[in-house]
Design a protein around this motif. Structure first.
Motif, short mmCIF file in Angstrom:
data_model
loop_
_atom_site.label_atom_id
_atom_site.label_comp_id
_atom_site.label_asym_id
_atom_site.label_seq_id
_atom_site.Cartn_x
_atom_site.Cartn_y
_atom_site.Cartn_z
N VAL A 125 -36.46 -9.69 35.76
CA VAL A 125 -35.05 -9.77 36.16
C VAL A 125 -34.16 -9.16 35.07
CG1 VAL A 125 -33.13 -11.40 36.55
CG2 VAL A 125 -35.32 -11.74 37.71
N LEU A 126 -34.50 -9.43 33.81
CA LEU A 126 -33.72 -8.89 32.70
C LEU A 126 -33.90 -7.37 32.58
CD1 LEU A 126 -34.40 -11.60 29.95
CD2 LEU A 126 -32.48 -11.46 31.55
N ASP A 127 -35.06 -6.88 32.96
CA ASP A 127 -35.38 -5.45 32.87
C ASP A 127 -34.89 -4.76 34.15
OD1 ASP A 127 -36.47 -2.96 32.37
OD2 ASP A 127 -38.53 -3.58 32.80
N GLN A 128 -33.57 -4.61 34.25
CA GLN A 128 -32.97 -4.09 35.49
C GLN A 128 -33.38 -2.65 35.79
OE1 GLN A 128 -28.82 -5.03 34.90
NE2 GLN A 128 -29.15 -7.16 35.44
N GLU A 129 -33.71 -1.89 34.77
CA GLU A 129 -34.11 -0.49 34.99
C GLU A 129 -35.61 -0.35 35.27
OE1 GLU A 129 -32.65 1.86 31.70
OE2 GLU A 129 -30.77 0.75 31.73
N LYS A 130 -36.33 -1.47 35.28
CA LYS A 130 -37.78 -1.49 35.57
C LYS A 130 -38.57 -0.57 34.64
CE LYS A 130 -37.03 -4.19 39.11
NZ LYS A 130 -36.40 -5.35 38.53
N LYS A 131 -38.24 -0.61 33.35
CA LYS A 131 -38.93 0.27 32.41
C LYS A 131 -40.15 -0.39 31.76
CE LYS A 131 -35.24 -0.40 28.94
NZ LYS A 131 -34.37 -1.38 29.52
N TYR B 1 -29.15 -11.75 25.66
CA TYR B 1 -29.42 -12.75 26.69
C TYR B 1 -29.70 -14.12 26.09
CZ TYR B 1 -29.98 -8.93 30.08
OH TYR B 1 -29.78 -7.85 30.88
N MET B 2 -30.50 -14.14 25.04
CA MET B 2 -30.95 -15.42 24.48
C MET B 2 -29.87 -16.13 23.67
SD MET B 2 -33.81 -15.47 25.86
CE MET B 2 -34.87 -16.70 25.20
N SER B 3 -28.84 -15.41 23.26
CA SER B 3 -27.79 -16.07 22.47
C SER B 3 -26.53 -16.33 23.30
CB SER B 3 -27.47 -15.25 21.22
OG SER B 3 -27.10 -13.95 21.58
N GLN C 200 -29.92 -18.19 15.26
CA GLN C 200 -30.32 -16.94 14.61
C GLN C 200 -31.76 -17.03 14.12
OE1 GLN C 200 -28.48 -14.14 14.42
NE2 GLN C 200 -30.19 -13.10 13.44
N GLU C 201 -32.11 -18.16 13.54
CA GLU C 201 -33.48 -18.36 13.01
C GLU C 201 -34.51 -18.31 14.14
OE1 GLU C 201 -36.01 -21.87 10.83
OE2 GLU C 201 -33.86 -21.78 10.42
N GLU C 202 -34.21 -18.97 15.27
CA GLU C 202 -35.12 -18.96 16.41
C GLU C 202 -35.28 -17.54 16.96
OE1 GLU C 202 -34.41 -23.40 18.35
OE2 GLU C 202 -32.94 -21.82 18.74
N MET C 203 -34.16 -16.79 17.01
CA MET C 203 -34.21 -15.42 17.51
C MET C 203 -35.10 -14.55 16.61
SD MET C 203 -32.84 -14.71 20.38
CE MET C 203 -33.62 -13.15 20.28
N GLU C 204 -34.91 -14.67 15.30
CA GLU C 204 -35.70 -13.87 14.36
C GLU C 204 -37.18 -14.20 14.50
OE1 GLU C 204 -33.92 -14.54 10.51
OE2 GLU C 204 -32.09 -13.49 11.10
N GLU C 205 -37.49 -15.50 14.64
CA GLU C 205 -38.88 -15.92 14.77
C GLU C 205 -39.49 -15.35 16.06
OE1 GLU C 205 -41.27 -20.11 15.20
OE2 GLU C 205 -39.49 -20.08 13.91
N MET C 206 -38.72 -15.44 17.16
CA MET C 206 -39.22 -14.93 18.43
C MET C 206 -39.40 -13.41 18.38
SD MET C 206 -37.78 -15.38 22.27
CE MET C 206 -36.64 -14.03 22.32
N LEU C 207 -38.42 -12.70 17.85
CA LEU C 207 -38.51 -11.24 17.79
C LEU C 207 -39.65 -10.78 16.91
CD1 LEU C 207 -34.74 -10.22 17.73
CD2 LEU C 207 -36.35 -9.97 19.63
N SER C 208 -39.93 -11.53 15.84
CA SER C 208 -41.04 -11.13 14.96
C SER C 208 -42.36 -11.13 15.73
CB SER C 208 -41.11 -12.02 13.72
OG SER C 208 -41.62 -13.29 14.05
#
Length: 162
Positions: free
Chosen positions: A103-109, A120-122, A130-138
């Protein structure tokens, strides 16, 4: 009838052992208490995935009337036994997670940019810190392509439901 009773007792015994083992890892003083800040980690190690709101409600249920910053095992055990017996806070199935990313990938790439996911997540629902985002992105960002190949990431995120 007796077999069913034995089976239920064996199941409860196994659940008690799982809870005790998880609790003991964080009982650094060996005094049957853990820091309240570590309870979320203990609960997640038992394959439960409560939201922050659900975790807060759970803590309110097991904390002392006068909060001490510690949770006692004798209050934790019956509450977590009930949670596990009722199969509450089960992990979200892989196909549902995949649909959410699609759903987030609207361009279906087939991938998301780290900035898209951060936005989206923030900004939506229960915002990540911020800490949770960095951990997830890593964990989520493919180091070679610098994008989130969400099909791979969903596979890493899901827990086998036993």
């Amino acid at each position: 009838m007796a077999e069913e009773k034995e089976s239920a007792e064996a199941m409860i015994s196994e659940i008690h052992k799982q809870i005790t083992d998880a609790f003991d890892v964080f009982d650094h003083e060996f005094n049957k208490t853990v820091d309240v800040r570590e309870v979320g980690t203990i609960i997640r190690s038992l394959s439960c995935c409560p939201s922050e709101g659900e975790l807060h409600d759970l803590l309110a249920e097991i904390e002392e009337e006068e909060p001490t910053g510690y949770i006692r095992f004798e209050k934790f055990l019956p509450t977590m036994t009930k949670v596990l017996m009722e199969r509450r806070y089960r992990p979200i199935p892989e196909d549902v997670l995949l649909q959410a990313f699609e759903v987030l990938d609207q361009e279906k790439k087939g991938h998301l940019e780290p900035e898209e996911l951060t936005k989206y997540m923030s900004e939506e629902g229960e915002p990540f810190t911020q800490e949770e985002m960095e951990e997830m992105l890593s964990a989520a960002v493919d180091p070679d392509k610098n994008v989130i190949l969400y099909k791979d990431y969903v596979g890493m995120m899901t827990v086998e439901d036993n």
